[in-house]
Design an enzyme around this catalytic site. Structure first.
Site, PDB file in Angstrom:
ATOM      1  N   HIS A   1       2.828  -2.362   0.988  1.00  0.00           N
ATOM      2  CA  HIS A   1       1.518  -1.717   0.883  1.00  0.00           C
ATOM      3  C   HIS A   1       0.659  -1.831   2.154  1.00  0.00           C
ATOM      4  O   HIS A   1      -0.530  -2.133   2.092  1.00  0.00           O
ATOM      5  CB  HIS A   1       0.742  -2.265  -0.312  1.00  0.00           C
ATOM      6  CG  HIS A   1       1.372  -1.934  -1.646  1.00  0.00           C
ATOM      7  ND1 HIS A   1       2.101  -0.796  -1.860  1.00  0.00           N
ATOM      8  CD2 HIS A   1       1.372  -2.605  -2.837  1.00  0.00           C
ATOM      9  CE1 HIS A   1       2.521  -0.773  -3.119  1.00  0.00           C
ATOM     10  NE2 HIS A   1       2.107  -1.861  -3.733  1.00  0.00           N
TER      11      HIS A   1
ATOM     12  N   HIS B   1      -3.420   2.760  -6.342  1.00  0.00           N
ATOM     13  CA  HIS B   1      -2.725   1.697  -7.094  1.00  0.00           C
ATOM     14  C   HIS B   1      -3.482   1.306  -8.370  1.00  0.00           C
ATOM     15  O   HIS B   1      -3.444   0.124  -8.764  1.00  0.00           O
ATOM     16  CB  HIS B   1      -2.547   0.484  -6.173  1.00  0.00           C
ATOM     17  CG  HIS B   1      -1.385  -0.382  -6.508  1.00  0.00           C
ATOM     18  ND1 HIS B   1      -1.261  -1.052  -7.698  1.00  0.00           N
ATOM     19  CD2 HIS B   1      -0.281  -0.687  -5.792  1.00  0.00           C
ATOM     20  CE1 HIS B   1      -0.140  -1.743  -7.697  1.00  0.00           C
ATOM     21  NE2 HIS B   1       0.478  -1.541  -6.552  1.00  0.00           N
TER      22      HIS B   1
ATOM     23  N   GLU C   1       2.208   5.387  -9.156  1.00  0.00           N
ATOM     24  CA  GLU C   1       1.799   5.598  -7.765  1.00  0.00           C
ATOM     25  C   GLU C   1       2.581   6.771  -7.185  1.00  0.00           C
ATOM     26  O   GLU C   1       3.777   6.657  -6.935  1.00  0.00           O
ATOM     27  CB  GLU C   1       2.065   4.334  -6.957  1.00  0.00           C
ATOM     28  CG  GLU C   1       1.357   3.106  -7.489  1.00  0.00           C
ATOM     29  CD  GLU C   1       2.121   1.829  -7.172  1.00  0.00           C
ATOM     30  OE1 GLU C   1       2.223   1.482  -5.995  1.00  0.00           O
ATOM     31  OE2 GLU C   1       2.632   1.189  -8.097  1.00  0.00           O
TER      32      GLU C   1
HETATM   33  C1  BGC Z   1       5.086  -2.626  -6.236  1.00  0.00           C
HETATM   34  C2  BGC Z   1       5.330  -3.943  -6.930  1.00  0.00           C
HETATM   35  C3  BGC Z   1       4.203  -4.887  -6.593  1.00  0.00           C
HETATM   36  C4  BGC Z   1       2.933  -4.226  -7.083  1.00  0.00           C
HETATM   37  C5  BGC Z   1       1.696  -5.051  -6.868  1.00  0.00           C
HETATM   38  C6  BGC Z   1       3.806  -2.080  -6.758  1.00  0.00           C
HETATM   39  O1  BGC Z   1       3.532  -0.880  -6.143  1.00  0.00           O
HETATM   40  O2  BGC Z   1       6.139  -1.741  -6.428  1.00  0.00           O
HETATM   41  O3  BGC Z   1       6.577  -4.512  -6.551  1.00  0.00           O
HETATM   42  O4  BGC Z   1       4.380  -6.134  -7.186  1.00  0.00           O
HETATM   43  O5  BGC Z   1       2.779  -2.999  -6.444  1.00  0.00           O
HETATM   44  O6  BGC Z   1       1.707  -5.738  -5.739  1.00  0.00           O
END
Ligand code: BGC
Length: 393
Positions: free
Chosen positions: A147, A218, A356
């Site tokens: 991210h 998110h 997402e």
């Molecule tokens: C990811 C997860 C992660 C989560 C929060 C998601 O987009 O795919 O693996 O734990 O975000 O961090």
């Protein structure tokens, strides 16, 4: 609780087809509503007014003709609250989040409601090569980049301009080299709340050097109401006949695998919990669902990617996007240990889900995946809608 924004709405003003545009009728309905059982709170604006990294943060509330409300902070461009009626007309906040901006600054904060960038999801070994040059990123997830890094767009203060009651424009300049990425990237995200109850997110970006870009939101949803138990009883449809399997570090193997005959087949509506604990290697790697689905229609036109509903509240969420993929994450890493959740809630295991919209994870290292490269002179552009409705009893 003094200045909390109290939202009191009557039953029946918000449905699949019906909406009330008549202000007199609306206020009569409000007056006759049950002001105790129909109360739901947006956190206090003052809890979000501070200075972070020398910039002013705040909380903005968008409203539409049906009195749906969405609160957004410019810290991380995060959706803080989404308030919609359930099948009995009771107002429900379906978005997990915090009471105060400081909640969003905690180290174990799981990206609640955040705008994610410069690159959504993982980049393997926290590195990639572009035009023959290697770029090293901060490894913030078990040797991988997740991210956009620890100080990705979710942790930046965006410049905010409230355009009108239902539109908020956020802009951010991500400088050349920030979190390891090349190029000054000018990013704009316009949130608008439409009168058909959709949160529309229009993302655009331009760069002055070749770079990679993959932007998303998110938000964690619980259509039973945030903090109101597991999401495993929700019924989910994903319009994807393939998904991208991952290795133990959650990096795609490069394969596009058919969902047929696997727990990843959501091409017909299926309860999330029905197969989440099945004996399946992919589910073990993700500790449940945490996978990118390759949409059957991968075109850049706006199309339905997913549809989720709660049999308990009758609230449905439809996700439409111009993107080719969608990460379905079932809240596997929520552990009930977060603090400052709205109303003191701690958010237990699988008590929220994310959808997402995105290009595929690790695309900078996977030549067979749709490209995420943005060059000078080009404009990155992506649109996603989170559209809500309520099935009346
Ligand atoms: C990811 C997860 C992660 C989560 C929060 C998601 O987009 O795919 O693996 O734990 O975000 O961090």
């Amino acid at each position: 609780m003094k200045t909390n924004l109290l939202i009191v709405l009557a039953a029946g003003v918000f449905s699949l087809s019906a909406c009330t545009n008549n202000p007199e009728k609306q206020s009569a309905q409000n007056a006759s509503s049950d002001s105790v059982s129909n109360q739901v709170m947006i956190p206090e604006k003052s809890n979000f007014q501070t200075t972070i990294d020398g910039k002013q943060t705040d909380l903005y509330v968008l409203t539409n003709q049906n009195d749906m409300k969405v609160a957004i902070t410019n810290y991380g461009g995060r959706i803080v609250s989404i308030i919609v009626p359930d099948k009995d007309g009771k107002m429900v906040d379906v978005n997990l989040g915090y009471e105060k901006v400081s909640g969003y600054q905690q180290a174990n904060e799981p990206y609640f409601g955040a705008l994610i960038g410069r690159y959504g999801n993982r980049i393997g070994n926290a590195q990639f090569t572009l035009d023959g040059k290697a770029y090293k990123l901060p490894a913030n997830d078990n040797g991988q980049s997740l991210h956009g890094g620890p100080k990705g767009f979710h942790a930046q203060v965006w410049d905010a301009k409230k355009i009108n009651d239902y539109t908020l424009e956020l802009t951010y300049l991500s400088k050349d080299g920030e979190e390891g990425y090349p190029g000054n990237l000018n990013v704009k995200v316009v949130y608008s709340l439409t009168n058909d109850n959709a949160i529309k997110m229009d993302y655009t970006a331009t760069t002055d050097k070749a770079t990679v870009v993959n932007l998303t939101n998110h938000a964690y949803f619980n259509l039973n109401g945030e903090g109101n138990g597991s999401i495993n009883n929700h019924v989910l449809l994903i319009n994807a006949d393939k998904f991208t399997p991952v290795n133990a570090s959650l990096i795609p193997t490069g394969e596009l695998k058919s969902v047929k005959g696997t727990p990843f087949d959501f091409t017909t509506p299926t309860a999330i919990g029905q197969r989440v604990d099945a004996d399946d290697e992919q589910l073990k790697f993700g500790k449940g669902y945490d996978h990118n689905f390759a949409l059957t229609n991968s075109s850049t036109e706006l199309k339905q990617a997913a549809l989720v509903s709660s049999p308990q509240t009758g609230i449905t969420l439809e996700v439409l996007t111009t993107e080719p993929g969608i990460q379905f994450y079932g809240g596997n890493f929520l552990d009930g240990k977060l603090t400052d959740g709205k109303g003191g809630k701690k958010y237990e295991h699988r008590s929220g889900f994310c959808l997402e919209t995105q290009h595929f994870p690790d695309s900078p290292n996977q030549t067979s995946f749709p490209s995420t490269v943005l060059k000078p002179g080009e404009t990155y552009s992506s649109t996603t809608l989170y559209k809500f409705a309520t099935k009346q009893q």
